[in-house]
Design a protein around this motif. Structure first.
Motif, mmCIF file in Angstrom:
data_model
loop_
_atom_site.group_PDB
_atom_site.id
_atom_site.type_symbol
_atom_site.label_atom_id
_atom_site.label_comp_id
_atom_site.label_asym_id
_atom_site.label_seq_id
_atom_site.Cartn_x
_atom_site.Cartn_y
_atom_site.Cartn_z
ATOM 1 N N ALA B 36 -64.257 -33.267 1.130
ATOM 2 C CA ALA B 36 -65.300 -32.698 1.356
ATOM 3 C C ALA B 36 -66.001 -33.126 2.583
ATOM 4 O O ALA B 36 -65.992 -33.407 3.359
ATOM 5 N N PHE B 37 -66.000 -34.735 1.835
ATOM 6 C CA PHE B 37 -66.523 -35.514 3.242
ATOM 7 C C PHE B 37 -66.362 -35.562 4.214
ATOM 8 O O PHE B 37 -66.983 -34.998 5.248
ATOM 9 N N ILE B 41 -67.247 -34.504 8.050
ATOM 10 C CA ILE B 41 -67.780 -35.358 8.968
ATOM 11 C C ILE B 41 -67.114 -34.958 10.471
ATOM 12 O O ILE B 41 -67.383 -33.917 11.195
ATOM 13 N N LEU B 42 -65.963 -34.871 10.063
ATOM 14 C CA LEU B 42 -64.990 -34.290 11.592
ATOM 15 C C LEU B 42 -65.500 -32.729 11.879
ATOM 16 O O LEU B 42 -65.284 -32.579 12.757
ATOM 17 N N GLY B 47 -67.301 -29.204 15.870
ATOM 18 C CA GLY B 47 -68.115 -27.905 15.944
ATOM 19 C C GLY B 47 -68.791 -28.056 17.354
ATOM 20 O O GLY B 47 -69.038 -27.444 17.949
ATOM 21 N N THR B 48 -69.433 -29.647 16.857
ATOM 22 C CA THR B 48 -70.629 -29.809 18.319
ATOM 23 C C THR B 48 -69.685 -29.919 19.595
ATOM 24 O O THR B 48 -69.699 -29.393 20.630
ATOM 25 N N VAL B 49 -68.085 -30.559 19.621
ATOM 26 C CA VAL B 49 -67.757 -30.369 20.880
ATOM 27 C C VAL B 49 -67.494 -28.997 21.514
ATOM 28 O O VAL B 49 -67.282 -28.815 21.752
ATOM 29 N N VAL B 50 -67.102 -28.461 20.334
ATOM 30 C CA VAL B 50 -66.645 -26.733 20.830
ATOM 31 C C VAL B 50 -68.072 -26.325 20.575
ATOM 32 O O VAL B 50 -67.627 -25.347 21.741
ATOM 33 N N VAL B 105 -58.119 -33.683 4.853
ATOM 34 C CA VAL B 105 -58.773 -34.053 5.285
ATOM 35 C C VAL B 105 -58.891 -33.399 6.759
ATOM 36 O O VAL B 105 -60.127 -32.919 6.906
ATOM 37 N N LEU B 106 -57.735 -33.687 7.827
ATOM 38 C CA LEU B 106 -57.830 -32.755 9.493
ATOM 39 C C LEU B 106 -57.755 -31.647 8.946
ATOM 40 O O LEU B 106 -58.616 -30.940 9.980
#
Ligand code: ADP
Ligand code: MG
Lengths: 240, 233
Positions: B36-37, B41-42, B47-50, B105-106
């Protein structure tokens, strides 16, 4: 200094500007008046390309700024703009509001920018507000800061879009005072306003915009004493 | 009454104490939190980039190719079950990877990224347009205006919904059992099948999830209150 040739701007199918032609010379104070919705803001915002014209040309200091290849960010460094709603950066202190652009654009280092900011703040009587945030200021104070923020870039021309329209009546005076001082210092100014007193007192030319064109243009004395077109006579009878 | 109590304590003993079974929950919890952690972060980064991609426009106001790519990504992620995304990542895209945690995670990061992107986009759009116009009118570039003026203000808007997204993400990791990772949920399930007693392990796992999320929620509410206060500074 600014030459506008056959400027057109259309939103969707709303033809807001329908061929504006004008030549603004260095040191002039052009006051633009006209009924609401006549395209005054759009005209002003086209001058620094906040709105991209759909036709025509704008030349600034010999450069065709409507050319897509022009680096508009560079051009805007020389054109200050003051908005009706102040638009101070809410996340920054007054000092940072003023110094952000000169520092990030590498026109000044941090100390020079702070010095400039303080002396400008002193000029408008707001030096003690340097560390305040915008939300702590009154409307009149915000607008004076907004003017200072633009001046810190040392612009060649200042554009004002109804700078006093969002203010409580008792604060209009303090902002107009700052603008008058600026006019006296020789700044080239284009001012959209409903303050006819300001137009009369400070303007070198007054423009009447209606139906997307400059319908009439004259010196303040003639403009108010001998309005020629019917639309202007009607307009003046309502606002004076 | 006494018999009932004895039964309960025997069940408890069997579920948690016998053979040091509590360690299995703990190991499972570790896997859950780790996935989850790092996925959070990923997801935040993606999300910000997209979101920025999706908001990008050309000089004439039309969407860029980047905006279209962002839309397709968000559409696909939101239009398919996350279990399926995880299985596809495990059995197809990364079938040669033996590190299950990395795959999870990915997969969760890419999944969460789509939801975070929508949150960030809304947060940026909620910042008054006048802020951008003022920045641009001073000669700051699009990127500089974003960086120094819009994003700092957008962060306040997005923190609460991002917190919610991370809570959802934490619970969603319970599906990693599908790719044979032993997280908290699967650990509880395994103990159930060993002791033939479902009540204690499952309720126990539920209580653990609930407690962690309760703590996160309280922290989030605190943060939100603090942000609201600094709005009126
Ligand atoms: N961004 C925009 N999108 C669509 N229509 C607009 C936009 N900005 C202005 N307009 C329209 O252009 C017309 C002129 O607006 P404006 O220039 O703001 O007039 P004024 O400043 O003289 O009151 C109005 O009809 C307004 O609705
Ligand atoms: Mg207007």
């Amino acid at each position: 200094m600014i030459i506008v040739k056959d400027l057109h701007k259309t939103f969707e199918d709303n033809r807001v500007l329908r061929g504006v032609n004008y030549h603004i010379h260095q040191g002039e104070k052009i006051v633009v008046v006209g009924p609401s919705g006549s395209g005054k803001s759009t005209f002003l915002r086209c001058l620094n390309l906040l709105e991209v014209p759909t036709g025509g040309e704008i030349w600034f200091d010999g450069q065709l700024i409507t050319d897509p290849k022009t680096d508009i960010d560079k051009v805007r460094q020389h054109m200050g703009m003051v908005f009706q709603n102040f638009n101070l950066f809410n996340n920054l202190t007054i000092m940072d509001n003023i110094t952000l652009a000169p520092v990030k654009l590498k026109l000044m280092n941090k100390e020079q920018a702070c010095e400039t900011a303080l002396s400008l703040l002193e000029r408008v009587g707001l030096k003690e507000k340097a560390d305040a945030y915008p939300s702590q200021l009154s409307g009149g104070q915000k607008q004076r800061i907004a003017i200072v923020r633009s001046l810190a870039m040392n612009p060649k021309v200042m554009l004002f879009d109804e700078p006093t329209s969002a203010l409580d009546p008792e604060m209009v005076g303090e902002v107009l005072e700052v603008m008058k001082g600026l006019a006296e210092s020789g700044m080239t100014m284009v001012v959209v306003t409903h303050e006819m007193g300001f137009a009369r007192e400070v303007g070198t030319k007054v423009l009447f915009m209606d139906e997307g064109i400059i319908m009439e243009e004259n010196t303040p004395a003639e403009f108010f004493a001998n309005p020629k077109c019917d639309r202007l006579q009607e307009f003046l009878s309502k606002v004076l | 009454m006494q018999a009932w109590f004895e039964k309960i304590s025997k069940m408890f003993h069997m579920a948690f104490v016998e053979g040091d079974r509590w360690k299995l929950y703990l190991d499972g919890l570790g896997v859950t939190l780790q996935i989850a952690f790092f996925a959070a972060i990923l997801g935040l980064a993606i999300g910000t980039v997209v979101a920025l991609m999706k908001l990008s426009v050309k000089r004439n106001g039309k969407k860029t190719v980047w905006a279209h790519i962002a839309n397709i990504y968000i559409d696909i992620i939101r239009g398919t079950p996350s279990v399926l995304q995880l299985l596809i990542m495990w059995f197809i895209i990364m079938k040669n990877c033996t590190n299950g945690t990395l795959v999870a995670v990915l997969s969760f990061g890419i999944n969460s990224g789509a939801y975070v992107a929508e949150i960030v986009r809304a947060g940026i759009l909620a910042v008054d347009k006048g802020q951008t116009e003022a920045g641009r009118s001073l000669g700051l570039s699009k990127a500089q205006t974003m960086m120094y003026i819009v994003i700092p203000q957008a962060i306040k808007n997005v923190l609460p919904p991002i917190g919610n997204e991370f809570i959802v993400l934490l619970k969603e990791t319970a599906i990693v059992g599908y790719v044979s990772l032993t997280d908290l949920t699967r650990a509880a399930n395994q103990i159930t099948s060993r002791t033939y007693e479902a009540f204690m392990p499952l309720i126990g796992a539920a209580v653990i999830y609930f407690s962690i999320i309760k703590v996160l929620t309280v922290l989030l509410e605190k943060l939100e209150r603090r942000l609201r206060k600094s709005d009126n500074r």
